[in-house]
Design a protein around this motif. Structure first.
Motif, PDB file in Angstrom:
ATOM      1  N   VAL A   9       0.813  -1.215   0.000  1.00 22.11           N
ATOM      2  CA  VAL A   9       0.000   0.000   0.000  1.00 22.11           C
ATOM      3  C   VAL A   9       0.849   1.268   0.000  1.00 22.11           C
ATOM      4  O   VAL A   9       0.447   2.301  -0.554  1.00 22.11           O
ATOM      5  CB  VAL A   9      -0.967  -0.015   1.202  1.00 22.11           C
ATOM      6  N   PHE A  10       2.057   1.205   0.571  1.00 19.18           N
ATOM      7  CA  PHE A  10       2.887   2.403   0.671  1.00 19.18           C
ATOM      8  C   PHE A  10       3.632   2.714  -0.624  1.00 19.18           C
ATOM      9  O   PHE A  10       4.319   3.725  -0.707  1.00 19.18           O
ATOM     10  CB  PHE A  10       3.853   2.266   1.848  1.00 19.18           C
ATOM     11  N   GLN A  11       3.508   1.829  -1.622  1.00 16.18           N
ATOM     12  CA  GLN A  11       4.016   2.158  -2.957  1.00 16.18           C
ATOM     13  C   GLN A  11       2.995   2.968  -3.759  1.00 16.18           C
ATOM     14  O   GLN A  11       3.350   3.571  -4.765  1.00 16.18           O
ATOM     15  CB  GLN A  11       4.347   0.872  -3.732  1.00 16.18           C
ATOM     16  N   ARG A  12       1.752   2.977  -3.289  1.00 17.44           N
ATOM     17  CA  ARG A  12       0.675   3.674  -4.004  1.00 17.44           C
ATOM     18  C   ARG A  12       0.414   4.998  -3.292  1.00 17.44           C
ATOM     19  O   ARG A  12      -0.114   5.018  -2.175  1.00 17.44           O
ATOM     20  CB  ARG A  12      -0.572   2.796  -4.047  1.00 17.44           C
ATOM     21  N   LEU A  13       0.771   6.075  -3.931  1.00 20.67           N
ATOM     22  CA  LEU A  13       0.799   7.371  -3.254  1.00 20.67           C
ATOM     23  C   LEU A  13      -0.551   7.789  -2.678  1.00 20.67           C
ATOM     24  O   LEU A  13      -0.629   8.244  -1.537  1.00 20.67           O
ATOM     25  CB  LEU A  13       1.310   8.447  -4.217  1.00 20.67           C
ATOM     26  N   ASP A  14      -1.603   7.673  -3.449  1.00 16.48           N
ATOM     27  CA  ASP A  14      -2.903   8.117  -2.941  1.00 16.48           C
ATOM     28  C   ASP A  14      -3.377   7.240  -1.786  1.00 16.48           C
ATOM     29  O   ASP A  14      -3.958   7.739  -0.815  1.00 16.48           O
ATOM     30  CB  ASP A  14      -3.943   8.126  -4.071  1.00 16.48           C
ATOM     31  N   ASP A  15      -3.121   5.936  -1.867  1.00 19.50           N
ATOM     32  CA  ASP A  15      -3.480   5.059  -0.747  1.00 19.50           C
ATOM     33  C   ASP A  15      -2.655   5.405   0.481  1.00 19.50           C
ATOM     34  O   ASP A  15      -3.165   5.387   1.612  1.00 19.50           O
ATOM     35  CB  ASP A  15      -3.248   3.599  -1.144  1.00 19.50           C
ATOM     36  N   LEU A  16      -1.379   5.704   0.273  1.00 16.89           N
ATOM     37  CA  LEU A  16      -0.510   6.135   1.376  1.00 16.89           C
ATOM     38  C   LEU A  16      -1.079   7.395   2.031  1.00 16.89           C
ATOM     39  O   LEU A  16      -1.200   7.478   3.258  1.00 16.89           O
ATOM     40  CB  LEU A  16       0.902   6.386   0.846  1.00 16.89           C
ATOM     41  N   ALA A  17      -1.435   8.370   1.193  1.00 14.91           N
ATOM     42  CA  ALA A  17      -1.972   9.624   1.719  1.00 14.91           C
ATOM     43  C   ALA A  17      -3.289   9.396   2.452  1.00 14.91           C
ATOM     44  O   ALA A  17      -3.550  10.023   3.498  1.00 14.91           O
ATOM     45  CB  ALA A  17      -2.164  10.618   0.572  1.00 14.91           C
ATOM     46  N   ASP A  18      -4.132   8.506   1.942  1.00 14.09           N
ATOM     47  CA  ASP A  18      -5.405   8.208   2.609  1.00 14.09           C
ATOM     48  C   ASP A  18      -5.174   7.611   3.989  1.00 14.09           C
ATOM     49  O   ASP A  18      -5.856   7.966   4.964  1.00 14.09           O
ATOM     50  CB  ASP A  18      -6.225   7.239   1.755  1.00 14.09           C
ATOM     51  N   LEU A  19      -4.198   6.704   4.101  1.00 14.53           N
ATOM     52  CA  LEU A  19      -3.889   6.087   5.395  1.00 14.53           C
ATOM     53  C   LEU A  19      -3.412   7.121   6.406  1.00 14.53           C
ATOM     54  O   LEU A  19      -3.864   7.143   7.559  1.00 14.53           O
ATOM     55  CB  LEU A  19      -2.829   5.008   5.214  1.00 14.53           C
ATOM     56  N   TYR A  20      -2.477   7.953   5.979  1.00 11.69           N
ATOM     57  CA  TYR A  20      -1.936   8.956   6.894  1.00 11.69           C
ATOM     58  C   TYR A  20      -2.991   9.995   7.262  1.00 11.69           C
ATOM     59  O   TYR A  20      -3.019  10.496   8.397  1.00 11.69           O
ATOM     60  CB  TYR A  20      -0.706   9.623   6.273  1.00 11.69           C
TER      61      TYR A  20
END
Length: 329
Positions: free
Chosen positions: A240-251
Protein backbone atom coordinates in the motif's frame (compact mmCIF):
# COMPACT_ATOMS: atom_id res chain seq x y z
CA UNK A 1 61.19 -10.85 34.30
CA UNK A 2 60.65 -7.44 32.76
CA UNK A 3 59.97 -6.76 29.10
CA UNK A 4 61.19 -4.05 26.78
CA UNK A 5 58.31 -2.57 24.80
CA UNK A 6 58.13 -0.12 21.94
CA UNK A 7 56.58 3.33 22.31
CA UNK A 8 52.84 2.88 22.49
CA UNK A 9 52.99 -0.34 24.52
CA UNK A 10 53.73 -1.13 28.15
CA UNK A 11 54.17 -4.24 30.30
CA UNK A 12 51.46 -4.46 32.98
CA UNK A 13 52.74 -7.47 34.94
CA UNK A 14 51.03 -10.81 35.49
CA UNK A 15 47.30 -11.25 35.95
CA UNK A 16 45.64 -13.52 38.53
CA UNK A 17 46.13 -16.51 36.24
CA UNK A 18 49.85 -15.89 35.86
CA UNK A 19 49.64 -14.58 32.30
CA UNK A 20 51.90 -11.75 31.20
CA UNK A 21 49.79 -8.70 30.32
CA UNK A 22 50.54 -5.72 28.11
CA UNK A 23 48.77 -2.51 27.24
CA UNK A 24 48.84 -1.43 23.58
CA UNK A 25 47.68 2.02 22.55
CA UNK A 26 45.40 2.43 19.52
CA UNK A 27 46.05 5.95 18.24
CA UNK A 28 43.17 8.12 17.08
CA UNK A 29 43.30 10.47 14.09
CA UNK A 30 43.50 14.26 14.20
CA UNK A 31 39.73 14.42 14.72
CA UNK A 32 39.79 12.04 17.69
CA UNK A 33 38.42 9.00 15.80
CA UNK A 34 39.70 5.42 15.64
CA UNK A 35 38.62 2.44 13.57
CA UNK A 36 36.33 -0.49 14.26
CA UNK A 37 35.86 -3.44 11.89
CA UNK A 38 32.77 -5.65 11.83
CA UNK A 39 33.71 -9.32 12.34
CA UNK A 40 30.75 -10.34 10.15
CA UNK A 41 30.87 -8.09 7.06
CA UNK A 42 34.49 -6.85 7.51
CA UNK A 43 33.54 -3.22 6.83
CA UNK A 44 35.28 -0.37 8.64
CA UNK A 45 33.59 2.38 10.65
CA UNK A 46 35.04 4.89 13.07
CA UNK A 47 34.09 6.04 16.56
CA UNK A 48 35.17 9.04 18.63
CA UNK A 49 37.71 7.90 21.21
CA UNK A 50 36.40 10.14 24.02
CA UNK A 51 32.86 8.81 23.55
CA UNK A 52 34.15 5.25 23.38
CA UNK A 53 36.13 5.52 26.62
CA UNK A 54 32.98 6.62 28.45
CA UNK A 55 31.06 3.48 27.41
CA UNK A 56 30.75 0.45 29.76
CA UNK A 57 33.39 -2.28 29.67
CA UNK A 58 30.79 -4.93 28.75
CA UNK A 59 29.59 -2.93 25.74
CA UNK A 60 27.95 -4.81 22.88
CA UNK A 61 28.63 -3.02 19.60
CA UNK A 62 26.34 -3.04 16.56
CA UNK A 63 27.76 -2.92 13.04
CA UNK A 64 26.23 0.18 11.39
CA UNK A 65 26.14 -1.59 8.02
CA UNK A 66 24.82 -5.12 8.62
CA UNK A 67 23.53 -4.88 12.20
CA UNK A 68 25.78 -7.67 13.56
CA UNK A 69 26.08 -7.44 17.35
CA UNK A 70 29.02 -8.72 19.38
CA UNK A 71 31.28 -7.84 22.31
CA UNK A 72 33.17 -4.66 21.45
CA UNK A 73 36.64 -6.24 21.57
CA UNK A 74 35.64 -8.35 18.56
CA UNK A 75 35.59 -5.20 16.42
CA UNK A 76 39.40 -4.79 16.30
CA UNK A 77 40.56 -3.79 12.82
CA UNK A 78 43.16 -5.71 10.85
CA UNK A 79 45.76 -2.96 11.31
CA UNK A 80 45.08 -2.74 15.05
CA UNK A 81 45.45 -6.53 15.28
CA UNK A 82 48.82 -6.28 13.54
CA UNK A 83 49.90 -3.66 16.07
CA UNK A 84 48.89 -5.89 18.99
CA UNK A 85 50.57 -8.93 17.46
CA UNK A 86 53.84 -7.02 17.13
CA UNK A 87 53.89 -6.55 20.91
CA UNK A 88 53.09 -10.24 21.44
CA UNK A 89 55.91 -11.26 19.08
CA UNK A 90 58.38 -8.99 20.86
CA UNK A 91 57.39 -10.50 24.21
CA UNK A 92 57.79 -14.02 22.81
CA UNK A 93 61.27 -13.21 21.52
CA UNK A 94 62.30 -11.97 24.95
CA UNK A 95 60.90 -15.07 26.65
CA UNK A 96 62.86 -17.25 24.24
CA UNK A 97 65.97 -15.18 24.86
CA UNK A 98 65.52 -15.57 28.61
CA UNK A 99 65.06 -19.33 28.25
CA UNK A 100 68.19 -19.79 26.14
CA UNK A 101 70.10 -17.47 28.41
CA UNK A 102 69.29 -19.77 31.29
CA UNK A 103 70.53 -22.77 29.33
CA UNK A 104 73.79 -21.00 28.58
CA UNK A 105 74.35 -20.00 32.18
CA UNK A 106 73.69 -23.52 33.43
CA UNK A 107 76.47 -24.85 31.18
CA UNK A 108 74.51 -27.87 30.00
CA UNK A 109 76.72 -30.02 27.79
CA UNK A 110 78.10 -33.48 27.30
CA UNK A 111 80.80 -35.04 25.13
CA UNK A 112 78.45 -35.09 22.15
CA UNK A 113 76.64 -31.73 22.44
CA UNK A 114 77.73 -28.40 23.75
CA UNK A 115 75.26 -25.51 24.02
CA UNK A 116 76.62 -22.01 23.92
CA UNK A 117 74.57 -18.83 24.03
CA UNK A 118 75.63 -15.21 23.84
CA UNK A 119 73.08 -12.79 25.28
CA UNK A 120 72.43 -9.53 23.41
CA UNK A 121 70.04 -6.77 24.47
CA UNK A 122 66.62 -6.86 22.76
CA UNK A 123 65.38 -3.63 21.22
CA UNK A 124 61.77 -3.69 19.98
CA UNK A 125 61.00 -2.25 16.56
CA UNK A 126 58.50 0.65 16.41
CA UNK A 127 54.88 -0.46 16.36
CA UNK A 128 53.13 -0.41 12.96
CA UNK A 129 51.28 2.79 12.19
CA UNK A 130 47.54 2.72 11.53
CA UNK A 131 46.45 4.18 8.21
CA UNK A 132 42.72 3.49 7.82
CA UNK A 133 39.96 5.36 6.03
CA UNK A 134 39.74 8.92 7.28
CA UNK A 135 36.75 10.86 8.50
CA UNK A 136 34.50 12.28 5.81
CA UNK A 137 31.58 13.46 7.93
CA UNK A 138 30.94 13.27 11.64
CA UNK A 139 27.60 11.76 12.52
CA UNK A 140 25.90 12.04 15.91
CA UNK A 141 23.24 9.55 16.92
CA UNK A 142 20.05 11.37 17.93
CA UNK A 143 19.26 8.57 20.41
CA UNK A 144 22.50 8.14 22.39
CA UNK A 145 24.65 11.08 21.24
CA UNK A 146 27.60 8.89 20.21
CA UNK A 147 29.80 10.31 17.45
CA UNK A 148 30.77 7.98 14.62
CA UNK A 149 31.68 7.89 10.93
CA UNK A 150 30.71 5.42 8.20
CA UNK A 151 31.83 4.82 4.63
CA UNK A 152 28.68 3.45 3.04
CA UNK A 153 24.95 2.98 3.42
CA UNK A 154 24.05 2.18 7.01
CA UNK A 155 20.95 1.65 9.15
CA UNK A 156 22.35 1.29 12.67
CA UNK A 157 24.13 3.27 15.37
CA UNK A 158 27.14 1.36 16.80
CA UNK A 159 25.78 1.80 20.34
CA UNK A 160 22.00 2.22 20.28
CA UNK A 161 21.19 -0.02 17.32
CA UNK A 162 18.56 0.65 14.66
CA UNK A 163 18.47 4.27 13.53
CA UNK A 164 15.39 6.43 13.28
CA UNK A 165 13.60 5.72 9.99
CA UNK A 166 13.66 9.41 9.03
CA UNK A 167 17.43 9.56 9.42
CA UNK A 168 17.92 6.45 7.30
CA UNK A 169 15.69 7.94 4.60
CA UNK A 170 17.55 11.27 4.58
CA UNK A 171 20.89 9.50 4.23
CA UNK A 172 19.61 7.28 1.42
CA UNK A 173 18.19 10.21 -0.54
CA UNK A 174 21.37 12.19 0.04
CA UNK A 175 23.37 9.31 -1.40
CA UNK A 176 21.19 9.25 -4.53
CA UNK A 177 21.69 13.00 -4.99
CA UNK A 178 25.46 12.66 -4.53
CA UNK A 179 25.56 9.88 -7.12
CA UNK A 180 23.83 12.04 -9.74
CA UNK A 181 26.18 14.94 -8.96
CA UNK A 182 29.20 12.65 -9.41
CA UNK A 183 28.01 11.74 -12.90
CA UNK A 184 28.34 15.38 -13.93
CA UNK A 185 32.11 15.21 -13.35
CA UNK A 186 32.69 12.45 -15.91
CA UNK A 187 34.84 13.80 -18.80
CA UNK A 188 33.15 14.57 -22.11
CA UNK A 189 34.42 11.64 -24.24
CA UNK A 190 33.52 9.13 -21.55
CA UNK A 191 30.13 10.76 -21.05
CA UNK A 192 29.38 10.40 -24.75
CA UNK A 193 30.27 6.71 -24.75
CA UNK A 194 28.20 6.03 -21.62
CA UNK A 195 25.25 8.01 -22.97
CA UNK A 196 25.34 6.09 -26.26
CA UNK A 197 25.13 2.81 -24.32
CA UNK A 198 22.14 4.06 -22.31
CA UNK A 199 24.01 4.08 -19.01
CA UNK A 200 22.67 7.48 -17.91
CA UNK A 201 19.11 6.47 -18.79
CA UNK A 202 19.49 3.30 -16.73
CA UNK A 203 20.91 5.20 -13.77
CA UNK A 204 18.00 7.66 -13.86
CA UNK A 205 15.49 4.78 -13.85
CA UNK A 206 17.33 2.98 -11.05
CA UNK A 207 17.49 6.18 -9.00
CA UNK A 208 13.76 6.73 -9.40
CA UNK A 209 13.09 3.16 -8.29
CA UNK A 210 15.29 3.53 -5.20
CA UNK A 211 13.64 6.82 -4.28
CA UNK A 212 10.23 5.15 -4.33
CA UNK A 213 11.65 2.38 -2.14
CA UNK A 214 13.02 4.89 0.37
CA UNK A 215 9.62 6.58 0.72
CA UNK A 216 7.84 3.24 0.99
CA UNK A 217 10.11 2.00 3.81
CA UNK A 218 9.87 5.24 5.75
CA UNK A 219 6.09 5.48 5.36
CA UNK A 220 5.61 1.92 6.55
CA UNK A 221 8.04 2.23 9.49
CA UNK A 222 6.47 5.48 10.73
CA UNK A 223 2.91 4.20 10.32
CA UNK A 224 3.67 0.98 12.20
CA UNK A 225 5.46 2.92 14.94
CA UNK A 226 2.73 5.49 15.49
CA UNK A 227 -0.53 3.70 14.70
CA UNK A 228 -2.08 0.98 16.83
CA UNK A 229 -3.02 -1.62 15.66
CA UNK A 230 -1.16 -1.03 12.39
CA UNK A 231 -1.03 -4.73 11.55
CA UNK A 232 -4.80 -5.06 11.45
CA UNK A 233 -5.24 -1.84 9.47
CA UNK A 234 -2.70 -2.90 6.82
CA UNK A 235 -3.85 -6.52 6.56
CA UNK A 236 -4.68 -7.45 2.98
CA UNK A 237 -3.60 -4.09 1.54
CA UNK A 238 -0.42 -5.38 -0.14
CA UNK A 239 2.29 -2.84 -0.97
CA UNK A 240 0.00 0.00 0.00
CA UNK A 241 2.89 2.40 0.67
CA UNK A 242 4.02 2.16 -2.96
CA UNK A 243 0.68 3.67 -4.00
CA UNK A 244 0.80 7.37 -3.25
CA UNK A 245 -2.90 8.12 -2.94
CA UNK A 246 -3.48 5.06 -0.75
CA UNK A 247 -0.51 6.13 1.38
CA UNK A 248 -1.97 9.62 1.72
CA UNK A 249 -5.41 8.21 2.61
CA UNK A 250 -3.89 6.09 5.40
CA UNK A 251 -1.94 8.96 6.89
CA UNK A 252 -4.90 11.29 6.62
CA UNK A 253 -7.29 8.85 8.30
CA UNK A 254 -5.03 7.62 11.11
CA UNK A 255 -2.42 10.34 11.68
CA UNK A 256 -4.24 13.47 10.50
CA UNK A 257 -1.47 14.08 7.94
CA UNK A 258 -2.41 14.58 4.30
CA UNK A 259 0.69 15.29 2.20
CA UNK A 260 -1.52 16.16 -0.79
CA UNK A 261 -2.47 19.39 0.99
CA UNK A 262 1.08 20.57 1.76
CA UNK A 263 2.00 23.50 -0.53
CA UNK A 264 5.63 22.38 -1.06
CA UNK A 265 4.54 18.96 -2.31
CA UNK A 266 3.92 18.72 -6.05
CA UNK A 267 1.47 15.83 -5.89
CA UNK A 268 0.84 15.78 -9.62
CA UNK A 269 4.57 15.44 -10.32
CA UNK A 270 4.97 12.80 -7.63
CA UNK A 271 2.14 10.63 -8.95
CA UNK A 272 3.59 10.87 -12.47
CA UNK A 273 7.05 9.83 -11.27
CA UNK A 274 5.61 6.96 -9.21
CA UNK A 275 3.59 5.77 -12.23
CA UNK A 276 6.73 5.97 -14.35
CA UNK A 277 8.64 3.83 -11.87
CA UNK A 278 5.79 1.29 -11.87
CA UNK A 279 5.86 1.10 -15.69
CA UNK A 280 9.63 0.51 -15.73
CA UNK A 281 9.48 -2.16 -13.03
CA UNK A 282 6.37 -4.01 -14.24
CA UNK A 283 5.92 -3.13 -17.94
CA UNK A 284 9.45 -2.86 -19.29
CA UNK A 285 9.28 0.93 -19.31
CA UNK A 286 6.37 0.99 -21.77
CA UNK A 287 3.14 2.92 -21.40
CA UNK A 288 0.21 0.73 -20.39
CA UNK A 289 -3.40 1.46 -19.48
CA UNK A 290 -2.55 1.66 -15.78
CA UNK A 291 -0.04 4.44 -16.50
CA UNK A 292 -2.55 6.40 -18.53
CA UNK A 293 -5.18 6.06 -15.80
CA UNK A 294 -2.81 7.88 -13.42
CA UNK A 295 -1.18 10.27 -15.93
CA UNK A 296 -4.36 10.93 -17.92
CA UNK A 297 -2.94 14.14 -19.37
CA UNK A 298 0.00 12.37 -21.04
CA UNK A 299 0.40 12.57 -24.80
CA UNK A 300 2.09 9.16 -24.85
CA UNK A 301 0.27 6.18 -26.31
CA UNK A 302 0.14 2.57 -25.12
CA UNK A 303 3.34 0.79 -26.11
CA UNK A 304 5.55 3.88 -26.22
CA UNK A 305 8.63 3.96 -24.01
CA UNK A 306 8.69 6.35 -21.05
CA UNK A 307 12.02 8.20 -20.99
CA UNK A 308 13.37 9.01 -17.52
CA UNK A 309 15.91 11.83 -17.41
CA UNK A 310 18.43 12.92 -14.78
CA UNK A 311 16.15 15.89 -14.07
CA UNK A 312 13.29 13.48 -13.39
CA UNK A 313 15.49 11.64 -10.91
CA UNK A 314 16.54 14.89 -9.22
CA UNK A 315 12.93 16.06 -8.98
CA UNK A 316 12.01 12.71 -7.43
CA UNK A 317 14.73 13.11 -4.81
CA UNK A 318 13.72 16.68 -3.94
CA UNK A 319 10.04 15.83 -3.65
CA UNK A 320 10.79 12.66 -1.70
CA UNK A 321 12.84 14.62 0.82
CA UNK A 322 9.88 16.91 1.45
CA UNK A 323 7.45 14.00 1.59
CA UNK A 324 9.64 12.04 4.02
CA UNK A 325 9.94 15.01 6.37
CA UNK A 326 6.14 15.30 6.42
CA UNK A 327 5.58 11.57 7.00
CA UNK A 328 8.15 11.54 9.80
CA UNK A 329 6.31 14.35 11.53
Amino acid sequence: MTFRTADGASYEGRDESGNETFRVSIPSDEHGYFGRECPACQQIFRMHLDDYKALPDDLILTCPYCGHQEEHTSFVTSQQQERVMRVAQDAAMQLISEAFGGLGRSGRSNKFVKITYRSTPFYPQPLPDIDEEQLVRERTCVTCGIRYAVFGEHSFCPVSGALDAGEVARDALGAEAAKLSALDSIPGPQRAALREQGVFDRIAVDTLSRVVGVVERLARAEFERRVEPAGQILKGKGNVFQRLDDLADLYSAHLDIDPRLVPDVDWVLLTKLWATRHAHVHAGGLVDTKYLQVVNYSSLKVGQRIVVTADDARNAIRQAMILCSILAG
